[in-house]
Design a protein around this motif. Structure first.
Motif, short mmCIF file in Angstrom:
data_model
loop_
_atom_site.label_atom_id
_atom_site.label_comp_id
_atom_site.label_asym_id
_atom_site.label_seq_id
_atom_site.Cartn_x
_atom_site.Cartn_y
_atom_site.Cartn_z
N SER A 47 38.19 47.26 45.26
CA SER A 47 37.49 45.76 44.95
C SER A 47 37.02 45.23 43.77
O SER A 47 36.51 44.15 43.41
N GLY A 48 37.30 46.03 42.83
CA GLY A 48 37.17 45.71 41.64
C GLY A 48 35.18 46.60 41.39
O GLY A 48 34.59 45.45 40.36
N LEU A 49 34.28 47.08 42.22
CA LEU A 49 32.63 47.02 41.68
C LEU A 49 32.53 48.75 40.85
O LEU A 49 33.15 49.55 41.30
N GLU A 50 31.85 47.95 40.08
CA GLU A 50 31.54 49.70 39.04
C GLU A 50 31.03 50.91 39.51
O GLU A 50 30.08 50.79 40.84
N LYS A 51 30.99 51.45 39.51
CA LYS A 51 30.58 53.00 39.14
C LYS A 51 29.06 52.44 39.67
O LYS A 51 28.82 53.01 41.02
N LEU A 52 28.09 52.19 39.06
CA LEU A 52 26.85 51.70 39.91
C LEU A 52 26.51 50.71 40.68
O LEU A 52 25.27 51.07 41.61
N LYS A 98 47.53 36.38 48.91
CA LYS A 98 47.14 37.29 48.83
C LYS A 98 46.42 37.04 47.27
O LYS A 98 46.55 37.48 46.26
N TRP A 99 44.99 37.30 48.01
CA TRP A 99 44.26 37.30 46.99
C TRP A 99 43.29 38.48 46.76
O TRP A 99 43.97 39.05 47.47
N TRP A 105 31.10 38.52 45.11
CA TRP A 105 29.89 38.38 46.64
C TRP A 105 31.50 38.71 46.99
O TRP A 105 31.04 39.34 48.17
N GLN A 106 31.92 38.00 47.41
CA GLN A 106 33.61 38.39 48.13
C GLN A 106 33.41 39.85 48.16
O GLN A 106 33.81 40.00 49.82
#
Length: 264
Positions: A47-52, A98-99, A105-106
Motif C-alpha cells: 500500500s506504499g507505507l514506508e518502513k518506519l 482500480k483505485w 490515510w486511506q
C-alpha cells in the motif's frame, strides 16, 4: 514448486486445525493475532507505507489488540455496518475503478478495515473450542468455492471476470464454484454445523452472497499486488507466497459472515 506447496501445507493444516479445535481462547486469540499482524505487514508493503510508518502501524495495532482482548471488547454495530458497506459496496467500485493506495490515510484505514474486523470475527465466532466446527464450516465455504472455481474455470472458462486484475478468473469458474457452494451449504445446514438455522433456501442464499464476497477478497489482493508490481504478498510460505495470499478470501468471508451474525 509443487513439492514446496505440499510440504508447507503438511504443517500449516495440522497447525490451523489444532489451534481451531484445541487451543484455549487466549492462545487462539494470539494465533489469530499473529496471522492478522503478518497480513497487515504484507498489506503495508503493497500500500506504499514506508518502513518506519509500517513499524508504528503494526505496533499500534498490536497494542490495541492486546488491550481489546484484555478488556473483552467487541466491535459496535456501526463498525459491522461499515464492514458490510466496505465489502458489498466500496469493494466492487474499487475493482471497477482500480483505485491505488499511495501510503496516505486511506492506506491506514483500509488496512484496519481488512484486519481488525477479521480478528474480532475470529474471536466472536469461536469463543470456545466447542464452536470450532461451525467456524470451520464457514472457512470450508471459501475452500470449496476456490477449488471448484479453479477446476470449472479450467474446463469451461472463456469469459474473464477481471482480465487486467486476475486473468485466471472466469465467469464460468465463478458459476461452477457458486453451484458447488450451494450444494455444500445444504450439506452443512442439514448436518447442523452452522450456528444459525434460516432454512435451507436462505442458507444457500447466504452462501452465494459469501461466495461473491470471497471472489472480491481474492480480486482485491490481486489488484493490490498488481498495483505494487509484485507477484506474491511475501515469501514467508514456500510455494504459497505470503500469508495474505492464503487468507485474502477468508478475510472477506469471515468478516462479512460475522457482521451478518452480529447485526441480524
Amino acid at each position: 514448486m509443487l513439492k514446496q506447496r505440499i510440504i508447507t501445507a503438511l504443517w500449516m493444516l495440522p497447525l490451523m486445525l489444532g489451534m481451531l479445535f484445541y487451543a484455549p481462547q487466549w492462545l487462539w486469540a494470539a494465533f489469530c493475532g499473529l496471522i492478522s499482524l503478518v497480513t497487515l505487514w504484507e498489506y503495508a508493503r503493497m500500500s506504499g507505507l514506508e518502513k518506519l510508518k509500517t513499524n508504528h502501524y503494526l505496533a499500534a495495532t498490536l497494542v490495541f489488540g492486546v488491550i481489546a482482548y484484555a478488556g473483552g471488547w467487541t466491535l459496535p454495530d456501526i463498525v459491522w455496518y461499515a464492514v458490510l458497506a466496505f465489502w458489498l459496496v466500496v469493494m466492487p467500485l474499487w475493482l471497477k475503478f482500480k483505485w491505488k493506495l499511495n501510503g496516505g490515510w486511506q492506506a491506514y484505514t483500509v488496512g484496519w478495515l481488512l484486519v481488525m474486523p477479521f480478528w474480532f470475527a475470529l474471536m466472536s465466532l469461536r469463543p470456545h473450542p466447542d464452536y470450532a466446527l461451525s467456524l470451520l464450516a464457514v472457512m470450508g465455504l471459501v475452500w470449496v468455492a476456490d477449488v471448484c472455481a479453479y477446476f470449472s474455470g479450467k474446463a469451461f472458462g472463456k469469459h474473464k471476470i477481471a482480465p487486467t486484475v486476475s486473468p485466471g478468473k472466469s465467469w464460468e469458474g465463478a458459476i461452477g464454484g457458486a453451484i458447488c457452494v450451494a450444494v455444500y451449504m445444504i450439506v452443512v445446514w442439514w448436518a447442523g454445523w452452522l450456528t444459525f438455522d434460516a432454512g435451507w433456501f436462505n442458507t444457500v442464499l447466504i452462501g452465494l452472497v459469501l461466495t461473491v464476497v470471497s471472489v472480491c477478497g481474492d480480486l482485491l489482493e490481486s489488484w493490490l499486488k498488481r498495483a505494487a508490481g509484485i507477484k506474491d504478498s511475501s515469501n514467508l510460505l514456500p510455494g504459497h507466497g505470503g500469508v495474505f495470499d492464503r487468507v485474502d478470501s477468508l478475510i472477506a468471508v469471515i468478516s462479512v459472515y460475522a457482521a451478518f451474525e452480529s447485526l441480524f
